[in-house]
Design an enzyme around this catalytic site. Structure first.
Site, PDB file in Angstrom:
ATOM      1  CG  ASP A 258      45.495  73.556   7.795  1.00 45.14           C
ATOM      2  OD1 ASP A 258      46.136  73.311   6.747  1.00 45.14           O
ATOM      3  OD2 ASP A 258      44.618  72.812   8.257  1.00 45.14           O
TER       4      ASP A 258
ATOM      5  CE  LYS B 295      41.310  73.646   9.571  1.00 45.16           C
ATOM      6  NZ  LYS B 295      42.545  73.319  10.321  1.00 45.16           N
TER       7      LYS B 295
ATOM      8  CE  LYS C  74      41.865  70.504   7.492  1.00 45.78           C
ATOM      9  NZ  LYS C  74      43.255  70.540   8.010  1.00 45.78           N
TER      10      LYS C  74
END
Length: 227
Positions: free
Chosen positions: A91, A155, A184
């Site tokens: 991430d 995300k 996400k």
């Protein structure tokens, strides 16, 4: 049909004082609940890989975390190091300074460089926008930019900013990203109800530190419906 909530969850611990014993517990919890992944500090990736070797739980870590303003070369090196340690997913926080300065060319060059080692390894990259501090226009521009690249997920948040995931942001991202790119949701997800609302809005992963509590609430909800 009831969803398998555990298959959406990245069980997360990323606080500055994270200890090895806390990572051990996160990995144990994840293997017991069959969460899709654990998300942990980079230094603990080798330990997590050993602990989860016999499970299907993936190991995720963070890049450029949590502020994102590191040099592109530094982020690429972090990615290469994580891959060397055997990470499955990463991430990465984008350069928010560049975004707020309107330097979209830098952001394009950053993602191109960071994707190269990820492509080569066949692993997963999630791009963190920190949506709570971005305007709707900036979010739309991010969808346009990152939608042109082979990233796996957008995300919403690091969990370190004042505002985390929101239903409206997830809906906006889902409406403006290619279907091949997952979303996400992360930051402030502490209840079963909110987790379900985010999934219904279009989230395909949830980054949670309260994962075990959410699963407990999920089981109570299921029991109430079937009693």
């Amino acid at each position: 049909m009831a969803i398998n909530l555990a298959s959406y969850i990245d069980h997360t611990i990323l606080k500055q004082t994270t200890t090895i014993s806390e990572v051990d517990k996160v990995c144990l919890d994840a293997s017991l609940e069959n969460f899709v992944a654990v998300c942990i500090p980079p230094k603990y990736v080798p330990e997590a890989k050993k602990l989860l070797d016999s499970s299907k739980v993936k190991v995720c870590t963070v890049i450029g975390f949590p502020l994102g303003f590191g040099a592109t070369e530094t982020k690429v090196k972090e990615i290469e190091n994580a891959l060397h340690m055997g990470v499955d997913e990463m991430d990465m926080v984008i350069d928010l300074c560049a975004l707020k300065s309107g330097d979209w060319k830098h952001l394009e060059e950053e993602i191109e460089a960071c994707l190269k080692p990820v492509y080569t390894s066949g692993k997963v990259l999630k791009v963190i926008l920190e949506s709570g501090i971005l305007t709707e226009s900036e979010l739309m521009k991010c969808c346009k930019l990152y939608g042109n690249f082979g990233i796996d997920f957008i995300k919403t948040s690091t969990g370190f900013a004042d505002h985390g995931a929101s239903i409206s942001t997830v809906k906006l991202l889902r409406a403006n990203l290619p279907s091949r790119i997952g979303i996400k949701a992360s930051g402030g997800i502490r209840t079963y109800d909110f987790a379900m609302q985010l999934i219904e809005a279009g989230a395909s992963r949830l980054g949670c530190t309260a994962s075990m509590h959410i699963m407990k609430e999920s089981r109570l909800e299921h029991a109430a419906k079937t009693s």
